[in-house]
Design an enzyme around this catalytic site. Structure first.
Site, PDB file in Angstrom:
ATOM      1  N   ARG A  23      -2.493   5.990  -0.052  1.00  0.00           N
ATOM      2  CA  ARG A  23      -2.782   5.982   1.379  1.00  0.00           C
ATOM      3  C   ARG A  23      -2.321   7.254   2.081  1.00  0.00           C
ATOM      4  NH1 ARG A  23      -5.446   0.977   3.050  1.00  0.00           N
ATOM      5  NH2 ARG A  23      -4.815   1.598   5.151  1.00  0.00           N
ATOM      6  N   TYR A  41     -15.395 -11.885   0.472  1.00  0.00           N
ATOM      7  CA  TYR A  41     -16.142 -10.672   0.142  1.00  0.00           C
ATOM      8  C   TYR A  41     -17.424 -11.002  -0.622  1.00  0.00           C
ATOM      9  CZ  TYR A  41     -12.340  -7.611   1.631  1.00  0.00           C
ATOM     10  OH  TYR A  41     -11.413  -6.940   2.367  1.00  0.00           O
ATOM     11  N   ASP A  94      -6.755  -2.752  -6.814  1.00  0.00           N
ATOM     12  CA  ASP A  94      -7.437  -3.301  -5.650  1.00  0.00           C
ATOM     13  C   ASP A  94      -7.756  -4.761  -5.964  1.00  0.00           C
ATOM     14  OD1 ASP A  94      -9.001  -2.376  -2.988  1.00  0.00           O
ATOM     15  OD2 ASP A  94     -10.146  -3.921  -4.018  1.00  0.00           O
ATOM     16  N   ARG A  99      -6.584  11.885  -6.057  1.00  0.00           N
ATOM     17  CA  ARG A  99      -7.774  11.057  -5.843  1.00  0.00           C
ATOM     18  C   ARG A  99      -8.991  11.862  -5.387  1.00  0.00           C
ATOM     19  NH1 ARG A  99      -8.578   6.280  -3.682  1.00  0.00           N
ATOM     20  NH2 ARG A  99     -10.711   7.027  -3.875  1.00  0.00           N
ATOM     21  N   ARG A 152       0.818  -1.209   0.000  1.00  0.00           N
ATOM     22  CA  ARG A 152       0.000   0.000   0.000  1.00  0.00           C
ATOM     23  C   ARG A 152       0.855   1.264   0.000  1.00  0.00           C
ATOM     24  NH1 ARG A 152      -4.671  -2.011   4.257  1.00  0.00           N
ATOM     25  NH2 ARG A 152      -5.800  -3.332   2.793  1.00  0.00           N
TER      26      ARG A 152
END
Length: 341
Positions: free
Chosen positions: A31, A151, A76, A40, A27
């Site tokens: 972040r 998920y 992702d 972003r 990451r």
């Protein structure tokens, strides 16, 4: 174009001699970086993951800032699922949310194979990055079948994975069919990244640590092995990482990894003992230590570097991803320390 084959990162992955311990951070592409937050702003996560220009820029940001030894593709783990048409979104502060959780056999039809056109914007980004990175390797990645299944079955993040395990134990035939589909998609996604120019791959099994070793070997390992075998002929290092997987480290290596990622809960020399002498290791500083005084951060890093010398090869990393509130300067200082050790 500068070849990456002699990079410190790839040499450590293969157990060859290096002049310094290579370092990159999970990451790292985003972040905590202010330049990431700026680009972003007002752009949803999944939108940014499919925009070639944003993938290239965000992937490059930590390489420019820190001088890390490898880049990790900005993406992702649910991206290939979105690409094949699964109705899901990444909700800020929550994570992936699936509109209609998959719990019945007739729902599996939506998990078709991944086609090149599904992720053309991403493979275009990989090609562009290879040109920009020069001698710095690019790591492609995918989510492992168990974590993706969690998920899909739960409908989102879960604390106890009850619904996932209920399906796994109660309907093993459906479970294995689900994971076979997910393994195919993940393997195809990794293969497309490598064929576009990625120099290594990492398979993330974020939730595998919720399983016992026996359950992992019966219900999960064959499917993770299928993903890793999908790129076995492409001659790139394969990294396998999970959180809370101290009891699974040997089995995760046996699934086909060249490098096993270790979280911060197991001392690295003990992890090396569990993994065995034939694989390199990656890790494993606690991400929260980056909020501690610099002297303590570097002292713990020195211990990890010393422990890593017992392995075939060692890539320094955190034991999980960079936390959003991390000071970028702390990461910069850590890179300099590792490179100088």
């Amino acid at each position: 174009m500068t070849p990456t084959s002699d990079s410190t990162f790839l040499r450590a992955c293969s157990g060859e001699s290096v002049d310094h311990v290579p370092v990159w951070f999970m990451r790292q592409a985003g972040r905590s970086l202010p330049e990431y937050l700026a680009i972003r702003e007002d752009v949803p996560m999944l939108v940014s993951c499919f925009r070639t220009d944003m993938v290239v820029e965000i992937t490059m940001q930590p390489v420019r800032r820190y001088g890390v030894d490898a880049a990790i593709l900005f993406s992702d783990i649910v991206v290939p699922l979105k690409a094949v048409g699964v109705d899901l979104d990444i909700v800020p502060g929550t994570g992936p949310i699936v509109a209609e959780p998959i719990r019945r056999a007739e729902q599996l039809d939506q998990l078709r194979g991944l086609e090149p056109d599904d992720v053309a914007s991403i493979t275009d980004a990989v090609k562009g990055l290879v040109g920009e990175l020069g001698g710095t390797p690019l790591i492609g990645f995918a989510g492992a079948p168990f974590t993706l299944a969690s998920y899909l079955v739960e409908g989102g993040p879960s604390r106890d994975h009850r619904l996932t395990k209920e399906l796994m134990y109660g309907e093993p035939k459906l479970w294995h069919t689900l994971l076979e589909r997910l393994a195919t998609i993940a393997g195809q996604f990794l293969r497309m990244q490598v064929e576009a120019g990625a120099s290594a791959i990492q398979l993330f099994d974020s939730w595998a640590g919720t399983l016992s070793l026996a359950d992992y070997q019966e219900y999960v390992a064959p499917h993770s092995a299928a993903v890793l075998s999908a790129v076995a002929d492409l001659d790139v290092p394969r990294i396998h990482f999970g959180v809370g997987t101290g009891e699974l480290l040997g089995a995760m290596g046996d699934a086909g990894a060249d490098v096993v990622g270790v979280d911060w809960r197991v001392p690295l020399d003990e992890a090396v003992r569990r993994i065995g002498p034939d694989r390199s290791v990656q890790g494993n500083l606690d991400p929260t230590l980056l909020f501690a005084p610099t002297e303590l951060v570097h002292a713990r890093a020195a211990e990890i570097i010393a422990a890593g010398r017992t392995a075939r090869g060692h890539v320094f990393n955190l034991g999980h991803g960079v936390l959003p509130a991390t000071d970028p300067d702390a990461l910069a200082r850590l890179v300099d320390f590792v490179h100088g050790s």
